[in-house]
Scaffold this motif. Structure first.
Motif, mmCIF file in Angstrom:
data_model
loop_
_atom_site.group_PDB
_atom_site.id
_atom_site.type_symbol
_atom_site.label_atom_id
_atom_site.label_comp_id
_atom_site.label_asym_id
_atom_site.label_seq_id
_atom_site.Cartn_x
_atom_site.Cartn_y
_atom_site.Cartn_z
ATOM 1 N N ARG A 1 8.801 -2.621 67.032
ATOM 2 C CA ARG A 1 8.008 -2.594 65.805
ATOM 3 C C ARG A 1 8.906 -2.956 64.616
ATOM 4 O O ARG A 1 10.019 -2.448 64.489
ATOM 5 C CB ARG A 1 7.411 -1.193 65.577
ATOM 6 C CG ARG A 1 6.308 -0.841 66.553
ATOM 7 C CD ARG A 1 5.047 -1.649 66.285
ATOM 8 N NE ARG A 1 3.962 -1.306 67.190
ATOM 9 C CZ ARG A 1 3.680 -1.956 68.310
ATOM 10 N NH1 ARG A 1 4.419 -3.018 68.651
ATOM 11 N NH2 ARG A 1 2.676 -1.591 69.063
ATOM 12 N N PHE A 2 8.428 -3.908 63.770
ATOM 13 C CA PHE A 2 9.134 -4.241 62.534
ATOM 14 C C PHE A 2 8.792 -3.197 61.472
ATOM 15 O O PHE A 2 7.605 -2.891 61.250
ATOM 16 C CB PHE A 2 8.736 -5.631 62.031
ATOM 17 C CG PHE A 2 9.354 -6.755 62.803
ATOM 18 C CD1 PHE A 2 10.677 -7.112 62.604
ATOM 19 C CD2 PHE A 2 8.613 -7.452 63.749
ATOM 20 C CE1 PHE A 2 11.255 -8.159 63.309
ATOM 21 C CE2 PHE A 2 9.184 -8.493 64.462
ATOM 22 C CZ PHE A 2 10.506 -8.842 64.246
ATOM 23 N N ALA B 1 13.763 -5.266 64.532
ATOM 24 C CA ALA B 1 12.607 -4.497 64.987
ATOM 25 C C ALA B 1 13.122 -3.249 65.690
ATOM 26 O O ALA B 1 14.096 -3.312 66.445
ATOM 27 C CB ALA B 1 11.730 -5.324 65.920
ATOM 28 N N ASP C 1 5.900 -7.659 68.555
ATOM 29 C CA ASP C 1 5.459 -7.440 67.182
ATOM 30 C C ASP C 1 5.918 -8.632 66.343
ATOM 31 O O ASP C 1 6.891 -9.310 66.693
ATOM 32 C CB ASP C 1 6.033 -6.129 66.631
ATOM 33 C CG ASP C 1 5.336 -5.708 65.347
ATOM 34 O OD1 ASP C 1 4.209 -6.170 65.118
ATOM 35 O OD2 ASP C 1 5.943 -4.931 64.577
#
Length: 798
Positions: A267-268, A292, A366
């Motif tokens: 996830r960024f 990320a 992501d």
């Protein structure tokens, strides 16, 4: 509870001892010696008799952990020969005899005086002996017995390997085996339930269970999440007596670590990142980093990055830093502020090690947007096209003719004027010029394609107000050919024909070369020159492939009449304009054998016989023999003459005659003769006169004997006459080269009347010979001419 329990245990031990002793009274055995208990073993009769057993015991039991104040009764030993009058003494020996166990010598009662522990020692081995009290002689052979310590539940279970550490993967299903724990009990596992252990979980039973019999710990839930809780502390209890009331227990701590699985996507933290870069940044320059995050750990956090949009993929490149797992964005192609000032790049992060068991949890990737702002810088001018230019010009172009135009511009917003120039290191002869404003390239010298077909120059362009902003491009100029060189025969052709050549026979094929290179290709035309148009011997055949063949027009050539023919050939190219040249083909008439192979092309050789007759061979051999005889005769005469000269040299008084081919060589020049050979002939040492006169050497004894008598004065007239004769011969012989010479004569003693006998000193100014011609012989005889020249009046006066 404990005092009453231990009191009951004491009563039980006494009862068991009495019962077992009573049970063993009826036992029978076979003995070999009984009846003479009072005698020693050496007096025992040597016969066999079956009698009753003398000992009525075998083993005893005693309960551990006795805490009474009186010694604990263990048992009794007794011999059937004991009549109760106290004449027999009982003794024991072995493990614990006299310390742990004591015996009544009269009654044979055995007591334990110490508290026993079965976990330390389970049994004791002793030996019993019945002896005569008066003589201390053994009445029976020594017999062995065992006292066993009977177990009670006095040891609790222990986890010898604790505390334990185990692991299990997160999200494991219910019942997944984690690890196994094991407790041990020191009590007797074969007696009762004292060592029968069961397991249970005291703390953590919500997440894990333990098998009561095996001690295997298993998961109790299926949603163990490492990201929520990465370890659990359990307390496992082990109870003996099979878990019944009154059993002892022990516990241990078990740490269970939850290992990671790839159940979380990257996830960024941000949905957009912004960076700025100069348009002059070089390719490969990093402009920023993004990362990320992944809740997993270890290799499950390894990820790769990629650019999703096509535009961003053309200008930028993204790579992964293996240490930090960051996405490094670099420049892939040069950026241009004037073309586009902002670029939005879509960067995607993807897990490298996706677990297929968790694909239903969602996409393990992501995306984020990276906005790159390009800032303006002052850039050098650029050429159009940027990769170089090719121009063409005719080689006959006039001076100042336009070759081509180079175009460049300032890429910045200001678009300042530019100026052009030629890098003279690439055009040292200054063949081309360029207009500084327009970029037009013109000719500065006449071109010649045959000298250089291409010219490669470098053109530099700079901003008019900033000379540091410069760029360069390569300009290749091709010189186009014009027909300014006539064709020529490829080589000075020579051909040979046989005397018996037939008409129409092809004797040679010729080709031409032309330094020009017309775009349409070469085309040459062949014909005989006008001066050979009336030729009746040969014809020319144009083969139409830029070659021509020479054929005979008649037969019957004769070398003696004419052995060489010169055939002029005219060659014309296709132009425009058409140019021509004349070449000559040399044709030799040769003699050939029957197969047509050439034997000789020399006219003189034709009249000579091909082979020598026997008479000619004999005459040739006779001539050779005569020459050999003459050579031998000459050698014999030379040897004979040499022998005569050697005999004369034995009587010769001269030390040596040295010839010089140069002026004033002097006495040290010994190249002409071997002085050592002449000196060794007489072997007389050299001496010098006390005066500064010439060197004197001793005369051989045999010469002195001839000249000097017994005590008489020396007569040197013979020497004077000999020397005068030799000098006259040398002066009269005009064929001898005028070599200078120096002769040394050795006479013993001082004040010798002999002076220098050099031919130069001997001659006087009144000599009849005229040596003035020596001055005409050149510089090598200049010094010799000075010696023979008449003395000048001033020299005589001096």
């Amino acid at each position: 509870m404990a005092p009453r329990w231990r009191g009951g245990a004491q009563a039980l031990a006494v009862t068991l001892g009495i019962l077992q002793c009573c049970g063993w009274l009826s036992a029978q055995t076979v003995r070999t010696s009984v009846g003479m208990m009072g005698r020693g073993p050496e007096q025992w009769p040597m016969f066999h008799e079956r009698v009753k057993r003398g000992w009525v015991w075998n083993q005893f039991f005693v309960v551990e952990e006795y805490t009474g104040t009186e010694p604990l009764y263990v048992g009794k030993i007794h011999s059937d020969s004991d009549e109760g009058d106290g004449s027999i003494k009982y003794t024991i020996s072995g493990e614990g005899a006299g310390t742990v166990f004591i015996i009544d010598e009269v009654t044979g009662d055995i007591h334990a005086t110490e508290r026993l522990d079965r976990e330390e020692k389970t049994f004791y081995t002793l030996r019993a002996q019945a002896r005569d009290r008066l003589t201390d002689a053994p009445l029976e052979p020594e017999s062995e017995f065992v006292i066993k310590v009977q177990d009670i539940n006095d040891s609790e279970p222990k986890f010898l390997e604790g505390p334990y550490i185990g692991s299990v993967a997160e999200l494991s299903p219910i019942g997944t085996s984690v690890m196994k724990v094991m407790a041990s009990d020191a009590d007797d596992p074969t007696y009762g339930s004292s060592a029968r252990i069961v397991y249970s979980v005291l703390e953590g039973e919500r997440f894990f269970t333990v098998d009561q019999q095996t001690g295997v710990i298993r998961t109790a839930v299926a949603d163990l999440d490492r990201e929520t809780q990465d370890r659990y502390e359990l307390v496992v209890k082990a109870t003996d007596m099979a878990g019944q009331m009154g059993g002892l227990s022990g516990s241990t701590t078990v740490t269970i670590v939850i290992t990671d699985v790839n159940d979380n996507p990257p996830r960024f933290p941000q949905k957009m990142y912004q960076f700025s870069v100069s348009e002059g940044a070089a390719v490969g320059t990093p402009i920023g980093r993004v990362i990320a995050t992944d809740a997993d750990m270890g290799e499950n956090t390894d990820m790769s990055y990629l650019i999703k949009d096509e535009e961003g993929g053309e200008l930028f490149r993204v790579s992964t830093d293996g240490d930090t797992q960051e996405a490094v964005i670099t420049i892939k192609k040069p950026l241009d502020f004037e073309n586009k000032r902002t670029h939005n790049v879509v960067v995607e992060a993807v897990n490298k090690h996706a677990d297929p068991r968790f694909v239903d949890l969602g996409s393990f990737r992501d995306q984020t947007i990276v906005r790159v702002s390009v800032s303006d810088v002052d850039e050098p001018p650029i050429f159009i096209p940027p990769s170089g230019t090719i121009m063409e010009v005719q080689e006959d172009a006039r001076l100042g003719a336009l070759v081509g135009i180079v175009t460049a511009k300032d890429p910045d917003m200001d678009n300042v004027p530019v100026r052009f120039s030629i890098e003279r290191s690439t055009d040292q002869e200054q063949i081309f010029n360029i207009d500084a404003v327009t970029g037009a390239i013109t000719l500065g010298k006449i071109l010649d394609r045959e000298t250089a077909g291409w010219h490669n120059i470098t053109v530099t362009v700079v901003e008019a107000d900033n000379q540091s902003m410069a760029s360069q491009t390569a300009v290749s100029i091709r010189i186009l050919d014009v027909n300014d060189n006539p064709p020529e025969l490829a080589t000075p052709y020579e051909a040979s024909i046989c005397e018996d050549a037939k008409p129409g026979q092809l004797i040679h094929t010729i080709s031409v070369v032309d330094r020009d290179e017309p775009q349409s290709g070469h085309r040459f035309y062949f014909t005989l020159a006008p001066e050979a148009s009336n030729n009746r011997h040969f014809t020319l055949w144009d083969i139409k492939d830029n070659t021509a063949g020479i054929r005979t027009q008649r037969s019957g050539f004769n070398r003696q009449e004419q052995n060489v023919y010169l055939l002029p050939i005219l060659v014309v190219d296709s132009g425009p304009p058409a140019l021509s040249s004349t070449g000559t083909l040399t044709i030799h008439v040769c003699g050939c054998d029957t197969d047509g192979a050439i034997q000789s092309c020399n006219a003189t050789a034709y009249v000579m016989s091909a082979a020598l007759s026997p008479g000619a061979l004999i005459a040739l051999l006779v001539c050779i023999l005569i020459l050999i005889v003459l050579v031998l005769l000459i050698l014999t005469l030379k040897r004979h003459r040499k022998g005569q000269l050697m005999s004369e040299d034995e009587e010769d008084m001269r030390d040596n005659v040295i010839k010089y081919n140069d002026e004033g060589g002097g006495e040290q020049d010994t190249q002409a003769y071997d002085m050592s050979a002449l000196r060794s002939l007489y072997d007389f040492p050299e001496v010098k006169n006390s005066d500064s006169g010439p060197e004197l050497h001793p005369v051989p004894q045999r010469i002195q004997n001839r000249v000097v008598g017994d005590g008489g004065p020396a007569d040197f007239s013979v020497f004077k006459g000999y020397i005068r004769k030799k000098v006259e011969q040398a002066d009269a012989d005009l064929s001898v080269p005028p070599y200078d010479s120096f002769q040394t004569y050795a006479f013993e003693g001082s004040s010798s009347p002999a002076l220098s006998l050099s031919s130069i000193r001997t001659l006087s100014t009144t000599s009849e010979q005229d040596f003035s011609y020596l001055s005409d012989w050149g510089p090598r005889f200049r010094q010799l001419a000075g010696y023979y020249a008449p003395a000048q009046p001033e020299e005589e006066g001096s």
